[in-house]
Design an enzyme around this catalytic site. Sequence first.
Site, PDB file in Angstrom:
ATOM      1  N   SER A 125       0.793  -1.227   0.000  1.00  0.00           N
ATOM      2  CA  SER A 125       0.000   0.000   0.000  1.00  0.00           C
ATOM      3  C   SER A 125       0.831   1.285   0.000  1.00  0.00           C
ATOM      4  CB  SER A 125      -0.967  -0.002   1.183  1.00  0.00           C
ATOM      5  OG  SER A 125      -1.959  -0.986   1.007  1.00  0.00           O
ATOM      6  N   THR A 127      -6.800  -3.345   6.944  1.00  0.00           N
ATOM      7  CA  THR A 127      -6.704  -4.712   6.460  1.00  0.00           C
ATOM      8  C   THR A 127      -6.863  -5.646   7.650  1.00  0.00           C
ATOM      9  OG1 THR A 127      -5.383  -6.236   5.119  1.00  0.00           O
ATOM     10  CG2 THR A 127      -4.161  -4.796   6.619  1.00  0.00           C
ATOM     11  N   LYS A 140     -11.125  -4.983   9.534  1.00  0.00           N
ATOM     12  CA  LYS A 140     -12.184  -4.517   8.633  1.00  0.00           C
ATOM     13  C   LYS A 140     -13.574  -4.568   9.267  1.00  0.00           C
ATOM     14  CE  LYS A 140      -9.904  -5.525   4.221  1.00  0.00           C
ATOM     15  NZ  LYS A 140     -10.050  -6.187   2.906  1.00  0.00           N
ATOM     16  N   GLY A 177     -15.279 -19.450  -2.833  1.00  0.00           N
ATOM     17  CA  GLY A 177     -14.911 -18.899  -1.533  1.00  0.00           C
ATOM     18  C   GLY A 177     -16.047 -18.134  -0.883  1.00  0.00           C
ATOM     19  N   GLY A 192     -13.844 -12.631   3.278  1.00  0.00           N
ATOM     20  CA  GLY A 192     -14.058 -11.201   3.076  1.00  0.00           C
ATOM     21  C   GLY A 192     -13.975 -10.770   1.627  1.00  0.00           C
ATOM     22  N   ALA A 193     -12.912 -11.190   0.925  1.00  0.00           N
ATOM     23  CA  ALA A 193     -12.750 -10.796  -0.478  1.00  0.00           C
ATOM     24  C   ALA A 193     -13.859 -11.388  -1.332  1.00  0.00           C
ATOM     25  CB  ALA A 193     -11.382 -11.244  -1.001  1.00  0.00           C
ATOM     26  N   ARG A 214     -14.899 -25.380   0.182  1.00  0.00           N
ATOM     27  CA  ARG A 214     -14.709 -26.632   0.926  1.00  0.00           C
ATOM     28  C   ARG A 214     -15.719 -26.777   2.060  1.00  0.00           C
ATOM     29  NH1 ARG A 214      -8.230 -26.525   1.793  1.00  0.00           N
ATOM     30  NH2 ARG A 214      -8.741 -24.353   2.243  1.00  0.00           N
ATOM     31  N   TYR A 252      -2.917 -11.686  -6.837  1.00  0.00           N
ATOM     32  CA  TYR A 252      -2.004 -10.933  -7.711  1.00  0.00           C
ATOM     33  C   TYR A 252      -0.551 -11.368  -7.567  1.00  0.00           C
ATOM     34  CZ  TYR A 252      -1.559  -8.056  -3.448  1.00  0.00           C
ATOM     35  OH  TYR A 252      -1.375  -7.618  -2.156  1.00  0.00           O
TER      36      TYR A 252
END
Length: 463
Positions: free
Chosen positions: A30, A74, A78, A138, A141-142, A162, A230
Amino acid sequence: MVLTMEDFRTFEPVRDTFALFGWPVEHTMSPTLHGMLFSLLEKDADYIAVAVPEDGLAEALKLAAQKLCGINLTIPHKKAVIPLLDEVDKGALDLGAVNTVAFRDGRAIGYNTDILGFAESLKKDGIKLRGKKTLLLGYGGAAAGMGYHCVREGAHLYITGRNLEKAGLLRAHLQSCFPAAKIEAVSRRRIPKDIQIIVNGTPLGMTPHEEKKPLYFLPHKVEYLFDAIYNPPVTALMKLTHSRSRHAVTRDGTFMLVMQGVHAEKIWFGAQFTDIQTTTILRRVYGMMAAKRLHEVHGKRNIALCGFMGAGKTTAGRKLARMCGMEFYDADVYLEERAGKAISEIFAEQGEEAFRRLETDCLRELAAKKNCVIALGGGAVLRPENVEAIKSSSYLIHLDTPLGRIIKNLSYSTSRPLLEKGDKNAEIRKLYHARKDIYRSVADTSVRSVKISTLVESIMKSI
């Protein structure tokens, strides 16, 4: 700059300052990302990272309101920050996650720019979600943020993972936000065969476990895959998609990372960025990641480009070095400067064998350097000793430029000793076909593109 809580208590900013709160924050990108964004805007501002333990968030937020213009959050803050804020944006409130806080008129206001970064990624690729069967991998959070956007845009969302119970909890939460939406939690065995879009919100495939992937098969109608990871920029799931469908489009999470930062700065001080500026930042981040992976994943200190003459090694190498913050060397130019004469003169006066011996000496010298991009001559990798010298310190990338482009690039060249006899184009074809398999066999990876801009980006992603 990374501060401890003790450091932050005594910290006194000298200009507008923003920060990331997390635990841990030592490896965050960041500060670098926002530093790039500030530089593009010519904004005199600082961005710091603060290691805030879970029990220190309330104190850190109070100090931030006094010292900072805005913060990002982060893991693990959050959700925990929400009751400490004066106001929370609807999307962030629905998700129960805030990653950006702005301080205005004594009030702390929370937002979620992860959703916005994901939305910008789909927009960049021209992806329309309405009515599309979309698989979300999934439920963390993301994944929740991306699932929220998919449902909001009218996708028929299937959630899998899963733990089917957790997938069901996310489905119930999203359904409460959008009662009319089509949302299902499914086991992997019951994933519909006509899924059109896949969104990965799991960490499976992230460095250092790059071989892992959340799916080992793809529904046959997949048109688009988004992977929030990423590092690496080309994941095992993306490779699987490429191998199963030539027409499917894929995108990694780097643009999402950039755009969540862009939207944070829009929230903080009304920043506006053009498409050209965000593309520039995207490529710089790819370059930064390539340099990081070069050392940490591949254990190399340099990048070397090989390929046929006219493949674009020098042009791409210069751009690559600039993006990665590395020094650039053209091996042929280095040799000419060391010899004090042009390569064509060396060929004419001493012959090709003398040139090749001198080339080997120069390549050994270049291999001893650090943090550089080296564009090799077209015939450099024909000698095993050259390959050994280069690969001792360099990640070797083959530029697999199409023959038609090479012929075009060499059409006006008058300084290629091996092309001075007979039919030039015939000689190019002959040499090209004689060498192409050698390039592929010695290189660590091959990259193919006609346009230099996309070639450089592909090189960075290949690392």
